[in-house]
Design a protein around this motif. Structure first.
Motif, PDB file in Angstrom:
ATOM      1  N   ALA A 180      58.387 -45.026 -74.715  1.00 13.70           N
ATOM      2  CA  ALA A 180      58.685 -46.078 -73.746  1.00 13.70           C
ATOM      3  C   ALA A 180      59.224 -47.334 -74.406  1.00 13.70           C
ATOM      4  O   ALA A 180      60.205 -47.931 -73.937  1.00 13.70           O
ATOM      5  CB  ALA A 180      57.416 -46.411 -72.948  1.00 13.70           C
ATOM      6  N   ILE A 181      58.606 -47.743 -75.496  1.00  8.52           N
ATOM      7  CA  ILE A 181      58.968 -49.011 -76.139  1.00  8.52           C
ATOM      8  C   ILE A 181      60.270 -48.909 -76.921  1.00  8.52           C
ATOM      9  O   ILE A 181      61.078 -49.847 -76.958  1.00  8.52           O
ATOM     10  CB  ILE A 181      57.831 -49.486 -77.057  1.00  8.52           C
ATOM     11  N   HIS A 182      60.497 -47.747 -77.533  1.00 12.26           N
ATOM     12  CA  HIS A 182      61.655 -47.603 -78.427  1.00 12.26           C
ATOM     13  C   HIS A 182      62.764 -46.731 -77.847  1.00 12.26           C
ATOM     14  O   HIS A 182      63.681 -46.336 -78.577  1.00 12.26           O
ATOM     15  CB  HIS A 182      61.193 -47.051 -79.775  1.00 12.26           C
ATOM     16  N   ASN A 183      62.678 -46.419 -76.556  1.00 11.20           N
ATOM     17  CA  ASN A 183      63.733 -45.635 -75.893  1.00 11.20           C
ATOM     18  C   ASN A 183      64.004 -44.309 -76.582  1.00 11.20           C
ATOM     19  O   ASN A 183      65.165 -43.909 -76.769  1.00 11.20           O
ATOM     20  CB  ASN A 183      65.030 -46.440 -75.787  1.00 11.20           C
ATOM     21  N   LEU A 184      62.947 -43.603 -76.931  1.00 15.33           N
ATOM     22  CA  LEU A 184      63.092 -42.316 -77.598  1.00 15.33           C
ATOM     23  C   LEU A 184      63.217 -41.177 -76.589  1.00 15.33           C
ATOM     24  O   LEU A 184      62.711 -41.271 -75.480  1.00 15.33           O
ATOM     25  CB  LEU A 184      61.882 -42.054 -78.497  1.00 15.33           C
ATOM     26  N   PHE A 185      63.869 -40.110 -76.996  1.00 14.01           N
ATOM     27  CA  PHE A 185      63.922 -38.846 -76.250  1.00 14.01           C
ATOM     28  C   PHE A 185      64.524 -38.989 -74.848  1.00 14.01           C
ATOM     29  O   PHE A 185      64.047 -38.380 -73.894  1.00 14.01           O
ATOM     30  CB  PHE A 185      62.513 -38.230 -76.116  1.00 14.01           C
ATOM     31  N   LEU A 186      65.569 -39.787 -74.722  1.00 11.68           N
ATOM     32  CA  LEU A 186      66.180 -39.962 -73.406  1.00 11.68           C
ATOM     33  C   LEU A 186      66.645 -38.628 -72.843  1.00 11.68           C
ATOM     34  O   LEU A 186      67.276 -37.829 -73.538  1.00 11.68           O
ATOM     35  CB  LEU A 186      67.369 -40.913 -73.496  1.00 11.68           C
ATOM     36  N   TYR A 187      66.305 -38.363 -71.587  1.00 15.17           N
ATOM     37  CA  TYR A 187      66.705 -37.178 -70.836  1.00 15.17           C
ATOM     38  C   TYR A 187      66.151 -35.877 -71.430  1.00 15.17           C
ATOM     39  O   TYR A 187      66.788 -34.829 -71.352  1.00 15.17           O
ATOM     40  CB  TYR A 187      68.236 -37.098 -70.726  1.00 15.17           C
ATOM     41  N   HIS A 188      64.954 -35.965 -72.000  1.00 12.11           N
ATOM     42  CA  HIS A 188      64.315 -34.767 -72.561  1.00 12.11           C
ATOM     43  C   HIS A 188      62.854 -34.679 -72.155  1.00 12.11           C
ATOM     44  O   HIS A 188      62.168 -35.693 -71.977  1.00 12.11           O
ATOM     45  CB  HIS A 188      64.379 -34.774 -74.096  1.00 12.11           C
ATOM     46  N   ARG A 189      62.378 -33.446 -72.039  1.00 14.68           N
ATOM     47  CA  ARG A 189      60.943 -33.174 -72.085  1.00 14.68           C
ATOM     48  C   ARG A 189      60.575 -33.080 -73.553  1.00 14.68           C
ATOM     49  O   ARG A 189      61.376 -32.629 -74.371  1.00 14.68           O
ATOM     50  CB  ARG A 189      60.639 -31.849 -71.393  1.00 14.68           C
ATOM     51  N   VAL A 190      59.354 -33.476 -73.892  1.00 18.18           N
ATOM     52  CA  VAL A 190      58.947 -33.450 -75.297  1.00 18.18           C
ATOM     53  C   VAL A 190      57.585 -32.779 -75.414  1.00 18.18           C
ATOM     54  O   VAL A 190      56.584 -33.273 -74.910  1.00 18.18           O
ATOM     55  CB  VAL A 190      58.864 -34.877 -75.892  1.00 18.18           C
ATOM     56  N   GLY A 191      57.561 -31.614 -76.084  1.00 16.44           N
ATOM     57  CA  GLY A 191      56.300 -30.930 -76.322  1.00 16.44           C
ATOM     58  C   GLY A 191      55.551 -31.582 -77.466  1.00 16.44           C
ATOM     59  O   GLY A 191      56.166 -31.944 -78.471  1.00 16.44           O
ATOM     60  N   ILE A 192      54.231 -31.734 -77.321  1.00 14.23           N
ATOM     61  CA  ILE A 192      53.424 -32.339 -78.381  1.00 14.23           C
ATOM     62  C   ILE A 192      52.166 -31.513 -78.598  1.00 14.23           C
ATOM     63  O   ILE A 192      51.520 -31.071 -77.652  1.00 14.23           O
ATOM     64  CB  ILE A 192      53.064 -33.805 -78.049  1.00 14.23           C
ATOM     65  N   ALA A 193      51.842 -31.280 -79.888  1.00 14.52           N
ATOM     66  CA  ALA A 193      50.667 -30.486 -80.248  1.00 14.52           C
ATOM     67  C   ALA A 193      50.335 -30.755 -81.718  1.00 14.52           C
ATOM     68  O   ALA A 193      51.138 -31.305 -82.474  1.00 14.52           O
ATOM     69  CB  ALA A 193      50.928 -28.995 -80.051  1.00 14.52           C
ATOM     70  N   TYR A 194      49.132 -30.384 -82.118  1.00 12.83           N
ATOM     71  CA  TYR A 194      48.771 -30.449 -83.538  1.00 12.83           C
ATOM     72  C   TYR A 194      49.341 -29.249 -84.265  1.00 12.83           C
ATOM     73  O   TYR A 194      49.729 -28.264 -83.659  1.00 12.83           O
ATOM     74  CB  TYR A 194      47.255 -30.494 -83.699  1.00 12.83           C
TER      75      TYR A 194
END
Length: 205
Positions: free
Chosen positions: A191-205
């Motif tokens: 949100a703060i750095h405008n990352l990943f515009l127009y993408h879903r982003v998977g996150i996991a360990y």
């Protein structure tokens, strides 16, 4: 920066709220009912229903970015609220939104062309929540907003480690779990750095 938060009393939303306040941002948080948290010079609390368009309009007034961690709660709250968000953000010339989704709406590695929750990768028999998140993905994809959807795998309680894997549109290979606070942290960075515009982003360990 002034941030509007929906779902601020949920696990990821609360984590995002604490992080945003600790970084010195001004926050407008939508809550369904009063909580122990008190308003402050940094925090304005809006009591109301995310399904109410007038409430959403009030929440968004004078903000720069929107973060939504709304749950489905086995209702259509998520899709109804997102519809109002898209309309009111457009009306108020706010372009940036980051939402929390689910790993089920990422692309399937096993069956290319399918979302994970509709493929052999899914173990979920009840798909209502995933259907709602998939509908939100379609709503945002067809909007004019600059959107990002953070898609965690199984959420667990735990510390913010800052050590995790993420991948655009896919769940990192063999990803099994991720903490609430690390999910909130990636949402904050997006949100703060405008990352990943127009993408879903998977996150996991």
């Amino acid at each position: 920066m002034k941030i509007a938060i929906l779902g601020a009393t949920g696990r990821v939303g609360a984590g995002f709220l604490e992080l945003a306040l600790s970084k010195g941002h001004s926050v407008k948080a939508l809550m369904r009912k009063p909580t122990r948290r008190k308003p402050s010079s940094q925090l304005e609390i809006i009591i109301g229903d995310a399904k109410n368009q007038e409430t959403i309009a009030t929440l968004l007034k004078d903000v720069d970015v929107v973060f939504s961690a709304l749950n489905t709660d086995q209702t259509t709250t998520l899709t109804e609220a997102t519809s109002h968000l898209i309309e009111e953000m457009t009306n108020q010339n706010i372009t940036r939104i980051v939402t929390i989704g689910t790993a089920g709406i990422l692309e399937s590695r096993a069956e290319p062309g399918k979302l994970r929750y509709l493929s052999s990768e899914s173990r979920q028999k009840v798909k209502f929540a995933a259907n709602e998140h998939a509908a939100v993905y379609r709503q945002l994809k067809h909007s004019s907003l600059q959107w990002t959807i953070i898609c965690p795998t199984a959420l667990i309680n735990g510390k913010k480690t800052g050590i995790y894997r993420y991948e655009k549109d896919y769940l990192p290979t063999n990803g099994m779990k991720i903490s609430v606070l690390d999910t909130a942290a990636l949402g904050y960075e997006a949100a703060i750095h405008n990352l990943f515009l127009y993408h879903r982003v998977g996150i996991a360990y």
